[in-house]
Design an enzyme around this catalytic site. Sequence first.
Site, PDB file in Angstrom:
ATOM      1  N   ARG A 158      11.918 -32.140  -3.043  1.00  0.00           N
ATOM      2  CA  ARG A 158      11.838 -33.086  -4.171  1.00  0.00           C
ATOM      3  C   ARG A 158      12.190 -32.423  -5.501  1.00  0.00           C
ATOM      4  NH1 ARG A 158       7.656 -34.877  -0.714  1.00  0.00           N
ATOM      5  NH2 ARG A 158       7.980 -37.022  -0.026  1.00  0.00           N
ATOM      6  N   VAL A 196       6.464 -20.511  -0.147  1.00  0.00           N
ATOM      7  CA  VAL A 196       7.565 -19.786  -0.785  1.00  0.00           C
ATOM      8  C   VAL A 196       7.835 -20.439  -2.138  1.00  0.00           C
ATOM      9  CG1 VAL A 196       9.969 -19.060  -0.573  1.00  0.00           C
ATOM     10  CG2 VAL A 196       8.506 -19.151   1.441  1.00  0.00           C
ATOM     11  N   HIS A 245      10.827 -23.684   4.409  1.00  0.00           N
ATOM     12  CA  HIS A 245      10.921 -24.074   5.818  1.00  0.00           C
ATOM     13  C   HIS A 245      11.354 -22.885   6.668  1.00  0.00           C
ATOM     14  CE1 HIS A 245      11.927 -28.091   3.852  1.00  0.00           C
ATOM     15  NE2 HIS A 245      10.902 -28.404   4.609  1.00  0.00           N
TER      16      HIS A 245
HETATM   17  P1  AMP Z   1       8.527 -31.213   4.923  1.00  0.00           P
HETATM   18  O1  AMP Z   1       9.916 -31.059   5.435  1.00  0.00           O
HETATM   19  O2  AMP Z   1       8.428 -31.320   3.453  1.00  0.00           O
HETATM   20  O3  AMP Z   1       7.726 -32.235   5.672  1.00  0.00           O
HETATM   21  O4  AMP Z   1       7.828 -29.821   5.253  1.00  0.00           O
HETATM   22  C1  AMP Z   1       7.844 -29.292   6.553  1.00  0.00           C
HETATM   23  C2  AMP Z   1       6.907 -28.124   6.584  1.00  0.00           C
HETATM   24  O5  AMP Z   1       7.333 -27.140   5.641  1.00  0.00           O
HETATM   25  C3  AMP Z   1       5.476 -28.507   6.208  1.00  0.00           C
HETATM   26  O6  AMP Z   1       4.582 -27.841   7.068  1.00  0.00           O
HETATM   27  C4  AMP Z   1       5.365 -28.019   4.793  1.00  0.00           C
HETATM   28  O7  AMP Z   1       4.049 -27.678   4.440  1.00  0.00           O
HETATM   29  C5  AMP Z   1       6.252 -26.803   4.811  1.00  0.00           C
HETATM   30  N1  AMP Z   1       6.719 -26.431   3.467  1.00  0.00           N
HETATM   31  C6  AMP Z   1       7.205 -27.254   2.506  1.00  0.00           C
HETATM   32  N2  AMP Z   1       7.483 -26.560   1.379  1.00  0.00           N
HETATM   33  C7  AMP Z   1       7.162 -25.260   1.626  1.00  0.00           C
HETATM   34  C8  AMP Z   1       7.211 -24.056   0.851  1.00  0.00           C
HETATM   35  N3  AMP Z   1       7.657 -24.035  -0.412  1.00  0.00           N
HETATM   36  N4  AMP Z   1       6.794 -22.904   1.438  1.00  0.00           N
HETATM   37  C9  AMP Z   1       6.355 -22.921   2.731  1.00  0.00           C
HETATM   38  N5  AMP Z   1       6.286 -24.015   3.510  1.00  0.00           N
HETATM   39  C10 AMP Z   1       6.675 -25.174   2.961  1.00  0.00           C
END
Ligand code: AMP
Length: 280
Positions: free
Chosen positions: A191, A180, A32
């Site tokens: 998760r 990342v 993030h």
């Molecule tokens: P989430 O909080 O899981 O809904 O993710 C918020 C944003 O962060 C989304 O655009 C995801 O694709 C991105 N995201 C989640 N995991 C990663 C990661 N490991 N590397 C880069 N972006 C990520």
Amino acid sequence: MDRVLESDSLRASVSKTGSVLVPTMGALHEGHLTLVRLGKSEALRRDCKLVVSIFVNPDQFNDPADLQRYPRPIERDLGLLEAEGVDIAFTPAVEDVYPDDQPDAAPQPAVPEVGRLPGLEDAFRPGHFQGVCRVVSRLFDLCQPVAAVFGEKDWQQTRVVAAMCRQQARMTEILVGPTVREADGLAMSSRNQHLGPEQREHAGALWRSFQEAIKETDRAVAESRMRRVLTDAGFAVEYATIRDAETLMPSKDPTDQPLRMLAAGVVGGVRLLDNAPWRA
Ligand code: AMP
């Protein structure tokens, strides 16, 4: 950094300056934060405010247990965002995003084909992209961002959101930040913390399956190689496939480019997904 809880205040704070938006569900990790940094440089370049939203959208969870146990370390998240120079942390309550606490009562934007036809996340998480389209539309309506940043990790989601913006003739530019990873290649995810030590070790197979697949020259052989690596590591595989990177449909023409490897499966009760370019 301002913490804004209500959509009216958010609208007032960004109406004059414009904004770049990074939508998240919180439980922030380095993945993030990479998107936040990309958002920050865009906001500086465009001379507008950087908004990071933290909203666990009940509408995009198809498993109530998954929603229930989704981590919500809000104070920690706010500290991380402050340190990145974020202008506004938008942390609305469900009833603020969805009047009457009823996502179903909010307008449902059309889900583009790439969110309905490929048989990937659309098939294994029914209703998920309806929820994503609804919340992203709603957030975009509230802050009218000039640009919004999404993670490559959720590749199909980036294609769905970009297609939805085209359908709705929105001016918002969709930017995609890199995935990342942990040292063994496992994509960071909130998760991952539900994995036990042994399962955590097996989870590295997702990235390994891509490394193995890329060694093959034949696409069908590469796909079965991916699947094999995953099942050997104890994954219940949902899909392990190579698709057109834009439409996410199977492509018959071997000269088609770019292509993308995409895989998802469950290990130790935790659903994981990942993707990578095929012969970039
Ligand atoms: P989430 O909080 O899981 O809904 O993710 C918020 C944003 O962060 C989304 O655009 C995801 O694709 C991105 N995201 C989640 N995991 C990663 C990661 N490991 N590397 C880069 N972006 C990520």
